[in-house]
Design a protein around this motif. Structure first.
Motif, PDB file in Angstrom:
ATOM      1  N   ALA A  41       9.882 -10.967  -9.058  1.00  0.00           N
ATOM      2  CA  ALA A  41       9.511 -12.356  -9.331  1.00  0.00           C
ATOM      3  C   ALA A  41       8.936 -13.070  -8.118  1.00  0.00           C
ATOM      4  O   ALA A  41       8.714 -14.274  -8.175  1.00  0.00           O
ATOM      5  N   GLN A  42       8.682 -12.348  -7.032  1.00  0.00           N
ATOM      6  CA  GLN A  42       8.082 -12.938  -5.840  1.00  0.00           C
ATOM      7  C   GLN A  42       6.838 -12.145  -5.464  1.00  0.00           C
ATOM      8  O   GLN A  42       6.804 -10.920  -5.636  1.00  0.00           O
ATOM      9  N   PRO A  43       5.786 -12.810  -4.953  1.00  0.00           N
ATOM     10  CA  PRO A  43       4.593 -12.062  -4.547  1.00  0.00           C
ATOM     11  C   PRO A  43       4.929 -10.944  -3.568  1.00  0.00           C
ATOM     12  O   PRO A  43       5.706 -11.134  -2.632  1.00  0.00           O
ATOM     13  N   TYR A  44       4.358  -9.777  -3.838  1.00  0.00           N
ATOM     14  CA  TYR A  44       4.507  -8.568  -3.037  1.00  0.00           C
ATOM     15  C   TYR A  44       5.909  -7.975  -3.112  1.00  0.00           C
ATOM     16  O   TYR A  44       6.253  -7.087  -2.336  1.00  0.00           O
ATOM     17  N   ALA A  45       6.731  -8.442  -4.044  1.00  0.00           N
ATOM     18  CA  ALA A  45       7.956  -7.706  -4.355  1.00  0.00           C
ATOM     19  C   ALA A  45       7.546  -6.361  -4.956  1.00  0.00           C
ATOM     20  O   ALA A  45       6.534  -6.257  -5.654  1.00  0.00           O
ATOM     21  N   ALA A  46       8.329  -5.314  -4.675  1.00  0.00           N
ATOM     22  CA  ALA A  46       7.932  -3.976  -5.100  1.00  0.00           C
ATOM     23  C   ALA A  46       9.154  -3.157  -5.501  1.00  0.00           C
ATOM     24  O   ALA A  46      10.292  -3.449  -5.101  1.00  0.00           O
ATOM     25  N   VAL A  47       8.904  -2.141  -6.301  1.00  0.00           N
ATOM     26  CA  VAL A  47       9.946  -1.208  -6.697  1.00  0.00           C
ATOM     27  C   VAL A  47       9.327   0.182  -6.768  1.00  0.00           C
ATOM     28  O   VAL A  47       8.156   0.342  -7.117  1.00  0.00           O
ATOM     29  N   GLU A  48      10.116   1.181  -6.401  1.00  0.00           N
ATOM     30  CA  GLU A  48       9.667   2.573  -6.456  1.00  0.00           C
ATOM     31  C   GLU A  48      10.582   3.373  -7.368  1.00  0.00           C
ATOM     32  O   GLU A  48      11.793   3.090  -7.460  1.00  0.00           O
ATOM     33  N   LEU A  49      10.000   4.351  -8.033  1.00  0.00           N
ATOM     34  CA  LEU A  49      10.777   5.313  -8.818  1.00  0.00           C
ATOM     35  C   LEU A  49      10.949   6.573  -7.990  1.00  0.00           C
ATOM     36  O   LEU A  49       9.986   7.280  -7.698  1.00  0.00           O
ATOM     37  N   ARG A  50      12.184   6.818  -7.586  1.00  0.00           N
ATOM     38  CA  ARG A  50      12.522   8.012  -6.794  1.00  0.00           C
ATOM     39  C   ARG A  50      13.407   8.892  -7.658  1.00  0.00           C
ATOM     40  O   ARG A  50      14.554   8.544  -7.929  1.00  0.00           O
ATOM     41  N   GLY A  51      12.857  10.048  -8.084  1.00  0.00           N
ATOM     42  CA  GLY A  51      13.575  10.854  -9.060  1.00  0.00           C
ATOM     43  C   GLY A  51      13.668  10.086 -10.363  1.00  0.00           C
ATOM     44  O   GLY A  51      12.667   9.749 -10.972  1.00  0.00           O
ATOM     45  N   GLN A  52      14.883   9.746 -10.786  1.00  0.00           N
ATOM     46  CA  GLN A  52      15.083   8.954 -11.987  1.00  0.00           C
ATOM     47  C   GLN A  52      15.646   7.577 -11.674  1.00  0.00           C
ATOM     48  O   GLN A  52      16.049   6.848 -12.585  1.00  0.00           O
ATOM     49  N   ALA A  53      15.654   7.173 -10.390  1.00  0.00           N
ATOM     50  CA  ALA A  53      16.272   5.918  -9.983  1.00  0.00           C
ATOM     51  C   ALA A  53      15.231   4.924  -9.489  1.00  0.00           C
ATOM     52  O   ALA A  53      14.323   5.278  -8.730  1.00  0.00           O
ATOM     53  N   LEU A  54      15.361   3.670  -9.898  1.00  0.00           N
ATOM     54  CA  LEU A  54      14.521   2.592  -9.396  1.00  0.00           C
ATOM     55  C   LEU A  54      15.131   2.026  -8.119  1.00  0.00           C
ATOM     56  O   LEU A  54      16.327   1.758  -8.061  1.00  0.00           O
ATOM     57  N   GLN A  55      14.291   1.845  -7.104  1.00  0.00           N
ATOM     58  CA  GLN A  55      14.754   1.279  -5.853  1.00  0.00           C
ATOM     59  C   GLN A  55      13.826   0.151  -5.421  1.00  0.00           C
ATOM     60  O   GLN A  55      12.622   0.365  -5.256  1.00  0.00           O
ATOM     61  N   PRO A  56      14.370  -1.075  -5.214  1.00  0.00           N
ATOM     62  CA  PRO A  56      13.525  -2.155  -4.674  1.00  0.00           C
ATOM     63  C   PRO A  56      13.147  -1.848  -3.238  1.00  0.00           C
ATOM     64  O   PRO A  56      13.951  -1.306  -2.467  1.00  0.00           O
ATOM     65  N   VAL A  57      11.926  -2.180  -2.851  1.00  0.00           N
ATOM     66  CA  VAL A  57      11.451  -1.927  -1.491  1.00  0.00           C
ATOM     67  C   VAL A  57      10.703  -3.156  -0.992  1.00  0.00           C
ATOM     68  O   VAL A  57      10.295  -4.020  -1.766  1.00  0.00           O
ATOM     69  N   SER A  58      10.543  -3.228   0.317  1.00  0.00           N
ATOM     70  CA  SER A  58       9.733  -4.280   0.927  1.00  0.00           C
ATOM     71  C   SER A  58       8.367  -3.704   1.251  1.00  0.00           C
ATOM     72  O   SER A  58       8.253  -2.581   1.740  1.00  0.00           O
ATOM     73  N   ILE A  59       7.314  -4.468   0.979  1.00  0.00           N
ATOM     74  CA  ILE A  59       5.967  -4.013   1.278  1.00  0.00           C
ATOM     75  C   ILE A  59       5.171  -5.182   1.826  1.00  0.00           C
ATOM     76  O   ILE A  59       5.220  -6.293   1.296  1.00  0.00           O
ATOM     77  N   ASP A  60       4.475  -4.949   2.910  1.00  0.00           N
ATOM     78  CA  ASP A  60       3.721  -5.995   3.587  1.00  0.00           C
ATOM     79  C   ASP A  60       2.375  -6.193   2.890  1.00  0.00           C
ATOM     80  O   ASP A  60       1.719  -5.217   2.501  1.00  0.00           O
ATOM     81  N   PRO A  61       1.927  -7.458   2.720  1.00  0.00           N
ATOM     82  CA  PRO A  61       0.613  -7.691   2.088  1.00  0.00           C
ATOM     83  C   PRO A  61      -0.512  -6.941   2.782  1.00  0.00           C
ATOM     84  O   PRO A  61      -1.432  -6.446   2.123  1.00  0.00           O
ATOM     85  N   LEU A  62      -0.464  -6.842   4.097  1.00  0.00           N
ATOM     86  CA  LEU A  62      -1.508  -6.121   4.826  1.00  0.00           C
ATOM     87  C   LEU A  62      -1.511  -4.643   4.460  1.00  0.00           C
ATOM     88  O   LEU A  62      -2.573  -4.026   4.322  1.00  0.00           O
ATOM     89  N   VAL A  63      -0.334  -4.076   4.267  1.00  0.00           N
ATOM     90  CA  VAL A  63      -0.236  -2.676   3.867  1.00  0.00           C
ATOM     91  C   VAL A  63      -0.861  -2.477   2.484  1.00  0.00           C
ATOM     92  O   VAL A  63      -1.567  -1.490   2.248  1.00  0.00           O
TER      93      VAL A  63
END
Length: 223
Positions: free
Chosen positions: A77-99
């Motif tokens: 719900a925030q700009p550049y909030a991110a989530v990754e699927l690792r195997g079968q699990a969702l993990q929230p991650v931090s990602i920089d706008p420049l990246v």
């Protein structure tokens, strides 16, 4: 070493799903929608099989996306909030706008132009435009002149004075009035989609029977 693959789904509507764009062997998906649900599927890549990043809306309005994997659900719900699927699990991650721009700039550049959005407003209980809407319509005409094959969605809205059925009808009347202005400006009638939303999507939420002038409007989207 196997390269981890990443996925981001490009969604441009207010709700719904859109196909992912392919980049080599990996999928990439970026979203700027107001409220959608994205289901992630394992793609057989290495550690990270999917990634979803929520981009900011160009006009600053809030947006959100719900990501689902099996029984798991995560809300971004925030700009550049991110989530990754690792195997079968969702993990929230931090990602920089420049990246995001560095890593996915080529993909972002292939997206179609965002719709141009204009809003005209109406006097109470009718389809008479306010005087302030005249300059906005001039801007719409200029924007149309720069589009080779424009597609236009005209959506009418009302305040909460009156019954739901009456406001549904009034919102269509207002949208049709704007359509006729665009047709008179040279736009093909078949290129215009007219929608009436009544009092269901207020710009300013109010109690019932409140005559909020900002809610008496027609939104014009050009693509």
């Amino acid at each position: 070493m196997r390269r981890a693959c990443t996925s981001l789904t490009v969604l441009t509507g207010q709700t719904g799903h859109a196909p992912a764009r392919r980049t080599g062997a990996c999928r990439l998906a970026l979203t700027t929608v107001a409220a959608v649900s994205v289901a992630l599927l394992a793609s057989g890549c290495a550690s990270v099989s999917d990634r979803v990043v929520l981009l900011p809306q160009p006009d600053g309005r809030p947006s959100a996306v719900e990501v689902k994997a099996g029984a798991q659900r995560l809300l971004l719900a925030q700009p550049y909030a991110a989530v990754e699927l690792r195997g079968q699990a969702l993990q929230p991650v931090s990602i920089d706008p420049l990246v995001v721009r560095q890593r996915y700039g080529d993909l972002l550049a292939t997206q179609p132009p965002r719709p141009q959005r204009f809003v005209v407003r109406f006097e109470s209980n009718g389809n008479r435009l306010t005087p302030e809407s005249g300059p906005v319509l001039d801007e719409v005409r200029k924007a149309l002149a720069g589009l080779q094959a424009p597609e236009v969605v005209v959506t009418g809205h009302t305040d909460r004075v009156g019954t739901l059925d009456a406001n549904d009808r009034l919102s269509v009347v207002r949208a049709e009035a704007v359509r006729e202005i665009l047709v008179a400006a040279g736009l093909a009638r078949e290129a215009i989609t007219v929608i009436g939303r009544g009092e269901r999507e207020p710009e300013v939420p109010t109690e019932d029977e409140v005559a909020e002038p900002r809610n008496r409007r027609v939104e014009i989207k050009l693509r």
